[in-house]
Every structure is written in C-alpha cells, then in structure tokens.
Write an enzyme that holds these catalytic residues in place. Structure first.
Site, mmCIF file in Angstrom:
data_model
loop_
_atom_site.group_PDB
_atom_site.id
_atom_site.type_symbol
_atom_site.label_atom_id
_atom_site.label_comp_id
_atom_site.label_asym_id
_atom_site.label_seq_id
_atom_site.Cartn_x
_atom_site.Cartn_y
_atom_site.Cartn_z
ATOM 1 C CE LYS A 1 -55.359 -49.081 44.624
ATOM 2 N NZ LYS A 1 -55.184 -50.477 45.031
ATOM 3 C CE LYS B 1 -57.229 -43.498 50.737
ATOM 4 N NZ LYS B 1 -56.221 -43.906 49.771
ATOM 5 C CB THR C 1 -55.149 -45.352 46.632
ATOM 6 O OG1 THR C 1 -54.398 -46.565 46.548
ATOM 7 C CG2 THR C 1 -56.461 -45.504 45.867
HETATM 8 P P1 NAP Z 1 -50.563 -46.373 56.235
HETATM 9 O O1 NAP Z 1 -49.828 -47.525 56.803
HETATM 10 O O2 NAP Z 1 -51.646 -45.759 57.039
HETATM 11 O O3 NAP Z 1 -49.477 -45.246 55.854
HETATM 12 C C1 NAP Z 1 -49.892 -43.945 55.508
HETATM 13 C C2 NAP Z 1 -48.666 -43.075 55.278
HETATM 14 O O4 NAP Z 1 -49.122 -41.717 55.104
HETATM 15 C C3 NAP Z 1 -47.696 -43.039 56.482
HETATM 16 O O5 NAP Z 1 -46.396 -42.843 56.007
HETATM 17 C C4 NAP Z 1 -48.190 -41.824 57.240
HETATM 18 O O6 NAP Z 1 -47.224 -41.254 58.103
HETATM 19 C C5 NAP Z 1 -48.492 -40.886 56.103
HETATM 20 N N1 NAP Z 1 -49.385 -39.828 56.542
HETATM 21 C C6 NAP Z 1 -50.675 -39.935 56.926
HETATM 22 N N2 NAP Z 1 -51.167 -38.731 57.280
HETATM 23 C C7 NAP Z 1 -50.152 -37.838 57.126
HETATM 24 C C8 NAP Z 1 -50.025 -36.445 57.316
HETATM 25 N N3 NAP Z 1 -51.061 -35.696 57.732
HETATM 26 N N4 NAP Z 1 -48.832 -35.858 57.050
HETATM 27 C C9 NAP Z 1 -47.778 -36.599 56.614
HETATM 28 N N5 NAP Z 1 -47.826 -37.937 56.408
HETATM 29 C C10 NAP Z 1 -49.001 -38.542 56.657
HETATM 30 O O7 NAP Z 1 -51.217 -46.727 54.839
HETATM 31 P P2 NAP Z 1 -50.790 -47.771 53.709
HETATM 32 O O8 NAP Z 1 -51.608 -48.977 53.868
HETATM 33 O O9 NAP Z 1 -49.319 -47.878 53.618
HETATM 34 O O10 NAP Z 1 -51.360 -47.018 52.425
HETATM 35 C C11 NAP Z 1 -50.690 -45.922 51.802
HETATM 36 C C12 NAP Z 1 -51.450 -45.608 50.524
HETATM 37 O O11 NAP Z 1 -51.463 -46.780 49.692
HETATM 38 C C13 NAP Z 1 -52.924 -45.233 50.734
HETATM 39 O O12 NAP Z 1 -53.291 -44.301 49.748
HETATM 40 C C14 NAP Z 1 -53.647 -46.570 50.511
HETATM 41 O O13 NAP Z 1 -54.988 -46.366 50.111
HETATM 42 C C15 NAP Z 1 -52.804 -47.173 49.414
HETATM 43 N N6 NAP Z 1 -52.795 -48.645 49.326
HETATM 44 C C16 NAP Z 1 -52.757 -49.427 50.450
HETATM 45 C C17 NAP Z 1 -52.728 -50.812 50.301
HETATM 46 C C18 NAP Z 1 -52.705 -51.746 51.469
HETATM 47 O O14 NAP Z 1 -53.021 -52.931 51.270
HETATM 48 N N7 NAP Z 1 -52.346 -51.333 52.678
HETATM 49 C C19 NAP Z 1 -52.703 -51.385 49.009
HETATM 50 C C20 NAP Z 1 -52.695 -50.548 47.892
HETATM 51 C C21 NAP Z 1 -52.742 -49.179 48.063
HETATM 52 P P3 NAP Z 1 -47.147 -41.733 59.643
HETATM 53 O O15 NAP Z 1 -46.393 -43.030 59.609
HETATM 54 O O16 NAP Z 1 -46.446 -40.635 60.325
HETATM 55 O O17 NAP Z 1 -48.568 -41.918 60.119
#
Ligand code: NAP
Length: 304
Positions: free
Chosen positions: A188, A256, A113
């Site tokens: 989105k 965010k 996102t």
């Molecule tokens: P998450 O569990 O926090 O995962 C974030 C990912 O980004 C992990 O692979 C993390 O790696 C990586 N990352 C973060 N900082 C980084 C850095 N500085 N360098 C390299 N990699 C980095 O989040 P998520 O819930 O899966 O969400 C991922 C995306 O999808 C976001 O944009 C979120 O807004 C969107 N989203 C989430 C949901 C939901 O319900 N969770 C639904 C729709 C969309 P590490 O594992 O090493 O930390």
C-alpha cells in the site's frame, strides 16, 4: 497460492464455500468504512458498528446494523473486528481498547492505511492478546468502496486469510494474499506514493502545456491517451478540467501516506529524493487549506 510468487489473486467466488458466519464489528465509518460496512450488511452478515461520531452510523442502522456506544462494548459482542481509521495513532489507541476485550482466537483486520513497521507492531500486540491479525489496506476510493470493488492487499497467515476471505469478497472484487503480516501495508505504501507522485507530475505537465499556450482540455485528452500517464488521470481528467475537487480521497490523508512512506524509507535506508519534493508540494496544499478536499486538488495549487 502460487509457490513462485507467494501470493494469489482470488475472484469473489473462490471462497464462496468457505462462507462462515461470525459476528462482525466495524470501527471507523468515514468515507471508506461506511461504504465497506454497508456491503457487509448487503451480503447478509451480522454487523455491529462503532464510530467516534455516532451520527455517521445512521444509514447503516437503517440497513440493519447494530450500534455500539463504545469500542469496548463492540469488542465484547463480536468475533472479528474490521478497522478503517485515519492514522496509525488512532488505530493504536483504538486497538488498545478492543484487544483486551476480544475473546482469544478472534480476528482483527486493519484496513486503514498505516506504515508497515506499525502493522508488524500491531501483529505482535494482537498475538499477545491471543487475537489473529491481518493488515488489509485497500486500493480504490469512494466509488469502488461503494460498489464492492476494492482491491484488498492482505498480509497475514494463510489460514487466517482464508477464514476472512468471505468478508473481503463482500467488500472487494479482488484480494491479493501476501502471506505475512505487514506485507499488505508494504504494498500500500508503494501504491500511494505512486499515486501522489503521478498526480503532482501530471499537474505540472498540464501547467507547462498551458504555459506554452496549449489548450488545457486538449492537453488533458492527449496526455491521458498516452501510456506515460497513470490510468487514474484518465478517470480524473474531466473533474480536473471542471475544477471539481469534491472529496473522494482527502488530500490530508495522501499527505499522511507520503509521510508514512518517507518514514518507512528511512527505516530501511532507502533514499526517496523525488518523494521528498512531492511531500513539500502536498504540504503547501495543506497549508493553503486544501486538506479536506480531494487529493487531486493539488492540481489547483500547481496549475497556472
Ligand atoms: P475519513 O472519512 O476521514 O474517516 C476517518 C475515520 O477515522 C472516521 O471514522 C473518523 O471518525 C475516524 N477517526 C479520525 N480521528 C479519530 C480519532 N482521534 N479517534 C477516533 N476515530 C477517529 O477517511 P477515509 O477516507 O474513510 O479513510 C480511512 C482510512 O482509509 C485512512 O487511513 C485512509 O488513508 C485510507 N484510505 C482512504 C481512501 C479514500 O479514497 N478515501 C482509499 C484507500 C484508503 P469520525 O467520523 O468521528 O471523524
């Protein structure tokens, strides 16, 4: 495609005959990415994964994925890369590593996102490297990601979208094709600002109900039975009553997304006064260390 609306919904079988076997790379194995990648493996695709914290790849390796130790290595062995990363900054830094290493004619599908002007910038950057770009953020959280029931909001050229369709079908139940890079992200922004606002308004209404002496469970049940409340609140009501804020969608990421929507609104000169107020509420929740909890934990900070 329907000419009138310039988009179409496609069920998971629409493109079954279009199935092609490219080597897929998946970068970002957090809550969402790990589950999406798992569904690609279950569908039989050749998958290579990368994550900053490699331990999160363990389950996927057990299921048959290959692990790359660097983004560069992953790019050198794949034809299409999916990214599911936290923020535009992280996506930008990662793309700068893999784009120069991808073969010309490869694809990059960004499911993170991010904001629309950023997606358009990434589209140009990808084009400069001869790579096809699709912005494909998703609606749906941890459970839909796990069960392959996400809704993809895909922006990009029609021929690129149909080439990628089999992979969307493996991870989602529907794809909304939006015909121009940045359009997926446009949609989105709207969905997530509605989610944030609905959650905060709902918590305030329940809080007032309690303040007036009504039973919390009764208020939750009656409000969620009315059409004025978002269906998401119906899914959350038991968890809210039990104060179960186990993370599905981290609160820090909805904050965010509110910031991205506010920045986008400013870019297109649209006033968002109520979203500004909602941003403050989620910022307060972040300051109260609720960022790693589910976004619904805003309820905890608003309820009396
Ligand atoms: P998450 O569990 O926090 O995962 C974030 C990912 O980004 C992990 O692979 C993390 O790696 C990586 N990352 C973060 N900082 C980084 C850095 N500085 N360098 C390299 N990699 C980095 O989040 P998520 O819930 O899966 O969400 C991922 C995306 O999808 C976001 O944009 C979120 O807004 C969107 N989203 C989430 C949901 C939901 O319900 N969770 C639904 C729709 C969309 P590490 O594992 O090493 O930390």
């Amino acid at each position: 495609m329907t000419e009138k609306h310039n988009f179409c919904f496609c069920d998971p079988y629409t493109f079954a005959l279009n199935k092609i076997d490219m080597k897929i790379g998946f970068i970002g194995l957090g809550i969402m990415g790990s589950r999406m990648a798992s569904n690609l493996i279950k569908a039989g695709y050749d998958l290579t994964v990368y994550n900053r914290s490699p331990e999160k790849a363990k389950n996927l390796i057990d299921q048959g994925a290959k692990l790359s130790s660097t983004v560069l290595e992953l790019a050198q062995s794949t034809d299409i890369i999916f990214t599911m990363l936290s923020t535009p900054e992280v996506v930008n830094n990662t793309a700068k590593e893999f784009l120069p290493a991808l073969e010309k004619g490869s694809w990059w599908v960004d499911c993170s996102t991010v904001n629309p002007s950023f997606s358009k910038k990434m589209d140009l950057l990808a084009k400069n490297h001869g790579v096809h770009f699709i912005d494909a953020p998703v609606a749906g959280s941890k459970a839909p990601a796990e069960h392959g029931e996400l809704l993809f909001l895909a922006g990009g050229k029609e021929e690129d979208l149909s080439a990628i369709a089999p992979y969307f079908n493996a991870m989602g139940k529907k794809t909304l094709y939006l015909n121009q890079a940045g359009n997926g992200t446009n949609m989105k922004m709207l969905i997530n600002l509605m989610l944030a606002q609905s959650m905060a308004t709902f918590a305030e209404a329940v809080s007032l109900g309690k303040g007036m002496g009504l039973d919390e469970g009764l208020v939750l049940n009656i409000l969620t039975a009315t059409p004025v409340v978002s269906p998401v609140m119906g899914l959350l009501k038991d968890r809210l009553l039990n104060r179960d804020f186990d993370v599905n969608f981290p609160l820090k990421w909805i904050h965010k997304d509110i910031m991205l929507a506010l920045n986008t609104a400013s870019e297109v000169n649209v006033a968002m006064p109520s979203l500004e107020q909602t941003e403050e509420l989620f910022k307060n929740a972040l300051d109260a260390n609720l960022g790693e909890m589910d976004f619904s934990a805003i309820y905890k900070s608003l309820i009396v």
